[in-house]
Design an enzyme around this catalytic site. Sequence first.
Site, short mmCIF file in Angstrom:
data_model
loop_
_atom_site.label_atom_id
_atom_site.label_comp_id
_atom_site.label_asym_id
_atom_site.label_seq_id
_atom_site.Cartn_x
_atom_site.Cartn_y
_atom_site.Cartn_z
N GLU A 128 29.50 53.09 17.77
CA GLU A 128 28.13 52.81 18.23
C GLU A 128 28.09 51.52 19.03
O GLU A 128 27.19 50.69 18.88
CB GLU A 128 27.17 52.70 17.02
CG GLU A 128 27.19 53.93 16.13
CD GLU A 128 26.20 53.87 14.96
OE1 GLU A 128 25.30 52.99 14.96
OE2 GLU A 128 26.34 54.70 14.05
N ASN A 186 31.44 55.38 8.09
CA ASN A 186 30.94 54.65 9.25
C ASN A 186 30.07 53.47 8.79
O ASN A 186 29.23 53.63 7.90
CB ASN A 186 30.08 55.62 10.09
CG ASN A 186 29.71 55.12 11.46
OD1 ASN A 186 30.59 54.72 12.24
ND2 ASN A 186 28.43 55.14 11.79
N ASP A 216 27.53 48.51 21.23
CA ASP A 216 26.63 47.86 22.20
C ASP A 216 26.81 46.36 22.03
O ASP A 216 27.15 45.89 20.94
CB ASP A 216 25.16 48.31 22.10
CG ASP A 216 24.58 48.37 20.69
OD1 ASP A 216 25.01 47.57 19.81
OD2 ASP A 216 23.69 49.21 20.47
N GLU A 245 26.94 53.42 6.19
CA GLU A 245 26.35 52.14 5.78
C GLU A 245 26.15 52.00 4.27
O GLU A 245 25.08 51.58 3.81
CB GLU A 245 25.00 51.95 6.51
CG GLU A 245 25.16 51.95 8.01
CD GLU A 245 23.85 51.72 8.77
OE1 GLU A 245 22.77 51.78 8.15
OE2 GLU A 245 23.92 51.48 9.99
N HIS A 250 28.01 47.01 16.65
CA HIS A 250 26.80 46.49 17.29
C HIS A 250 26.96 44.97 17.34
O HIS A 250 26.80 44.28 16.32
CB HIS A 250 25.55 46.85 16.48
CG HIS A 250 25.28 48.32 16.42
ND1 HIS A 250 24.87 49.03 17.52
CD2 HIS A 250 25.38 49.21 15.41
CE1 HIS A 250 24.70 50.30 17.18
NE2 HIS A 250 25.01 50.44 15.90
C1 XIL Z 1 19.31 54.22 15.42
C2 XIL Z 1 18.77 54.96 16.64
O1 XIL Z 1 19.43 54.47 17.80
C3 XIL Z 1 17.27 54.75 16.75
O2 XIL Z 1 16.74 55.58 17.76
C4 XIL Z 1 16.58 55.06 15.42
O3 XIL Z 1 15.23 54.72 15.50
C5 XIL Z 1 17.22 54.31 14.27
O4 XIL Z 1 18.61 54.59 14.24
N1 XIL Z 1 23.32 52.51 12.80
C6 XIL Z 1 23.41 53.89 12.86
C7 XIL Z 1 22.58 54.63 13.85
O5 XIL Z 1 24.24 54.49 12.18
O6 XIL Z 1 22.22 55.89 13.37
C8 XIL Z 1 21.35 53.85 14.22
O7 XIL Z 1 20.67 54.56 15.26
C9 XIL Z 1 21.73 52.45 14.66
C10 XIL Z 1 22.39 51.71 13.53
#
Ligand code: XIL
Length: 299
Positions: free
Chosen positions: A234, A168, A236, A127, A205
């Site tokens: 990741e 990422n 969802d 990020e 996401h």
């Molecule tokens: C999130 C986790 O799912 C949570 O449990 C935590 O509180 C915060 O981080 N991007 C990422 C992940 O790269 O590491 C994040 O995970 C979600 C967004």
Amino acid sequence: ASTLGAAAAQSGRYFGTAISASKLGDSQYTTIANREFNMITAENEMKIDATEPNRGQFNFTNGDRIYNWAVQNGKQVRGHTLAWHQQQPGWMQSLSGSSLRQAMIDHINGVMSHYKGKIAYWDVVNEAFDDSNGGRRDSNLQRTGNDWIEVAFRTARAADPAAKLCYNDYNIDNWSWAKTQGVYNMVRDFKSRGVPIDCVGLQSHFNSQSAYNSNYRTTISSFAALGVDVAITELDIQGGSAQTYANVTNDCLAVPRCVGITVWGVRDSDSWLGANTSPLLFDSSGNKKAAYTSVLNAL
Ligand code: XIL
């Protein structure tokens, strides 16, 4: 095939999930995770605050719990994540300049040497780009100098030459967005100058503000054409649309260098977004959702 992992393996890919160490005692959770997934990401346990709570003192207790569970069950592991502006321990947040730069290097070396030869893919940098303007995100790491990302990747390559090294990020899935183009240009530059980068992770996401777009396949194939693997890291989808899950799966399968898909949790009740957003493939009772069937049929 009757599981996500086995179905993905038919085309040489993996299907993964994020795992939380605190849930490894929940037998419904581990039963589903063990049956369906063959790539594991620690949801929080390999992050900076978890692995180096005090400067120079590493703690791999919970990271190792997840790593050992994965390997004992025949799964591979994605490492997440080594350099990030979030989930930094307090001592790191208070550093700047050359001491922060050195702390980043030491952190990468400390964590990667512990897991040397054991991690399939590392999210080396997470990020680092601004949400809207296509440039770098302002952060303490960015203020150490624009070369911090390539220094992180060079450090990582030397620390564990066997691991594939990934950049990422989120909101780099829509090809028309400036942030996507910013990351694309960085990867192109790294490849042209020999900075060691092997993959790009599209967090993916998806929600109403950051919705799946039909140009997703173009994004995946464009990154792949630079000579890197692409992973959906990741996934969802708020609302849990079965059609969108199928589209994402089909887009990955259309690009040979899209190596696998990871969903960010097992059941809706495990999601960082809250169960009410229904973003995952299993409901809060552990039942397969329509989105599950849709992904399995697409694989
Ligand atoms: C999130 C986790 O799912 C949570 O449990 C935590 O509180 C915060 O981080 N991007 C990422 C992940 O790269 O590491 C994040 O995970 C979600 C967004």
